[in-house]
Design an enzyme around this catalytic site. Sequence first.
Site, short mmCIF file in Angstrom:
data_model
loop_
_atom_site.label_atom_id
_atom_site.label_comp_id
_atom_site.label_asym_id
_atom_site.label_seq_id
_atom_site.Cartn_x
_atom_site.Cartn_y
_atom_site.Cartn_z
N ASP A 103 -14.93 -6.34 -22.45
CA ASP A 103 -14.19 -7.18 -23.39
C ASP A 103 -14.11 -6.51 -24.76
O ASP A 103 -15.14 -6.20 -25.37
CB ASP A 103 -14.88 -8.55 -23.53
CG ASP A 103 -14.08 -9.53 -24.37
OD1 ASP A 103 -12.98 -9.15 -24.83
OD2 ASP A 103 -14.53 -10.67 -24.55
N GLU B 53 -12.44 -18.17 -30.99
CA GLU B 53 -13.72 -17.47 -30.87
C GLU B 53 -14.72 -17.91 -31.95
O GLU B 53 -14.72 -19.08 -32.34
CB GLU B 53 -13.48 -15.96 -30.86
CG GLU B 53 -12.51 -15.59 -29.71
CD GLU B 53 -12.39 -14.12 -29.43
OE1 GLU B 53 -13.33 -13.37 -29.65
OE2 GLU B 53 -11.31 -13.72 -28.95
C1 BGC Z 1 -11.83 -12.09 -26.04
C2 BGC Z 1 -11.32 -12.07 -24.62
C3 BGC Z 1 -9.90 -11.57 -24.58
C4 BGC Z 1 -9.82 -10.21 -25.23
C5 BGC Z 1 -8.44 -9.58 -25.19
C6 BGC Z 1 -11.55 -10.80 -26.79
O1 BGC Z 1 -11.77 -10.95 -28.15
O2 BGC Z 1 -13.22 -12.34 -26.04
O3 BGC Z 1 -11.44 -13.35 -24.05
O4 BGC Z 1 -9.44 -11.53 -23.26
O5 BGC Z 1 -10.23 -10.34 -26.59
O6 BGC Z 1 -7.56 -10.16 -26.07
#
Ligand code: BGC
Length: 627
Positions: free
Chosen positions: A321, A517
Amino acid sequence: MNFEHKTTKILLITVIILLGLFILFMTFYFSKTKTLIVPENPLFLNENLSAEARIENLLSYMTLEEKVGQMALVEKNSLKDDQDILKYGLGGILSGAGSKADINTADGWKMMIDNYQSIANESRLKIPLLYGVDAVHGHGHVPGATIFPHAIGLGATGDAKLVERIAEATAEELTATGVNWNYAPNLDLPSDIRWGRTYEAFSDDSELVSEMSSAYVRGFQNSNNTKVLATLKHFVGLGDMVWNTSKNKNFKIDQGVTKANDDLLRSVYLPPFKASIDAGAMSLMVGLNDWGNSNSVITSKYLLTDVLKKELNFKGFIVSDWYGIYENRSNKFLAMVEAVNAGTDMVMLPFNYKKFTRDMVWANRLGLISDERIDDAVRRILRAKFFIGLFDESKNLKKSTNILGSAEYRNLAREAVASSLVLLKNVNNILPIKNSVKNIYVAGSAASNTGRQSGAWTVEWQGIDGDLPVNADSILKGIQEQAGEDTVVSYDENAKFENLKKAEIGIAIVGESPYAEGWGDKEYPIIDPSDLETISRLQKSSEKIIVIIVSGRPLLISKEIDSWNAVVAAWLPGSEGLGVADVLFGDKQFKGKLPVPWPRTSEQLPISSTGKTSNNTEVLFPRYFGL
Ligand code: BGC
C-alpha cells in the site's frame, strides 16, 4: 622481507582478489542476461492452453529486468516519461486518490489508459498493464460516474445480492474507461469508530464482512459482462489498532499497531479473507499497520507467506500500500529486500520507481532476493492478468463511456441508499411522514451538500465539502420532490425560520465534513456544534423534529437524542440523495440494521468483536439494531 616488499605483496594479492571477484560477477551477470528475441506465435498467446501453461511459457522468455518491471506499480503522477512504461517494462500504473486524467472525463480517462496500454504493447513481450484506481464507492474520480453509498451503508443493507449488483455496475463503468483493477473491497473490521476509515468497512462483524466482500468480488470478477480485478484490503487486522499508536505523527490510530493476537487472527480477521479468496480474489493489499510492537505487516513472512499464501492457499498476488514498504525505514534498499522476501509481489511506488527496479536487480545479483522469489511474484501477477483476460482479444470487452451515470446504475444506487437507512428512534411513528403534513422545514449542513453526503474518495481523496461537479442529487432535492403537492417545504441551512409560522415537522440533516484515512481520526466523533445549534433552532420553529445523521461512523449523541422525535442514520449515501426521501415519505420501508454498535460515550471504545465495550457499559444501540 622488508616493509616495502610486504606492502607490495599485500597490494598485489588484493588486486588479484578484486579482479577475481569482478570476473566472477561479470560471468554471473551475463549468465543471467538472456538473448532477447521477439517470440513468434508464442504459446502464451494461445487462448486454448491453460493459464498455468501460458504463464510458464511467458516466464521462460523473460529477463530479470522484465520480471522486476512487472513487480513495479507506478503512481501515474510520478511517471517521469510515458516511455518509461516501455523502458522499465512496468507491470501496472495506478491513479492514487485524487490523481485524475488530464482531461477528467470518461473519454479523457479512456484515452489516457489506451495510450499507456499502447506503449506497453510496443514492448518485446507485449505484456499488458494493470491500471488501478480506488473505486471504493463507484468510479469516484470521474465526473458523471455513479457514486454508491460508502461500504458502511452497504453493510447496513445486509444485502449481498445488492452488493454484487453494485460491484458489477462499478466494474462496467471502470471497464468503459479502460480501468481493469479496483482497490476494493475493504475487509477491515473497525473496533474503534474514532478511526478515520470506519466508513470504508462494511461492518465490524467478520461474518457480515465475509458475505459482503465475497459478493463484491463475484460482482467484479466473475460476471459475464466484466472482469475487473478486485483487491482485498487491507491485510490484516486493520481497524483493530490501538488508539494513540500511529507511527504517523499527524494521525492517532490510522497506521497504528494491531495487537498481535493469533486467536483473533484466526477467528476474526482471517475469515473474510478466506471467503473472498474462495470467491476468486486474485489481488490483495497489505495494510500500513503494525502487527504487534515490532513489525509492520508488510515485513511479516509469517503473515504474508505462511498464513496467506500457504495456509489460505492464496494464488493471486500481494501488493503493498502506497509508500508502505519504505515507510519509516532509513535503509530503503533493505526495507525493499525484507518486504519482497516476506512475500510482497508487486510494490506500489508513488515516488521513485527507477530506484526500485535498480535495487531489485542488485538485490538479486547479490543473492539477497532469490530467482525463485522473483519468479513466484511474477507468476502471481501474470496469473491475475491472464485471469481477467488481458492477453486475449476475444475477452476484450468494449463498453461505451455513455454508460457512466446511466439511469440504470443511478436507480441501483438510489435503491441501495434506501436500503441502507437505519431508523434509530421514531416516537409516535412520526416516520414515514404522512401526506397530511403540510408544512416542513429543512435545515442542516448536509441537507444541500452533495459533497458532504458522498464523503471522501469522491473526485478528491479528501472529498469535497460543497456541491460535487458531478451528476448528484441532494437529500433536500429528494424531500422537495417527494413531499406531497400540497406540502410546503422551506429550507434554510441554519434553520433561521424565526419569523415564520411553526412547521409541523422539522428535518435536520446534519453530518460530518468529508475526511479520508488518518485525517479523520477523531477523539470525540460528535455532531458539529454549529449543526447542534441548527438543530436547537429548528426545534424552536417546528413541532417535532427528525434528525438525519450523514456520517462515516456513529456519532456520540447520547446527550441530545432524548429531545429528538426521530433519528435516522443515513451513512454516506453518495450521489443519490433521492433514495433518502423515498424512505422518509414511505415509498420504501426502513430496512437497514446497524453494521457496527453505536456507542454512548468514547470511554466505551474500542468495542470488541463480540460487542463488549471497554468499560463494560451498555452501548446506545447494539450492532444490528434498526426499527
Ligand atoms: C490507501 C489505500 C489505497 C491506496 C491507493 C492508500 O493511501 O491506504 O487504501 O488503495 O492509497 O490510492
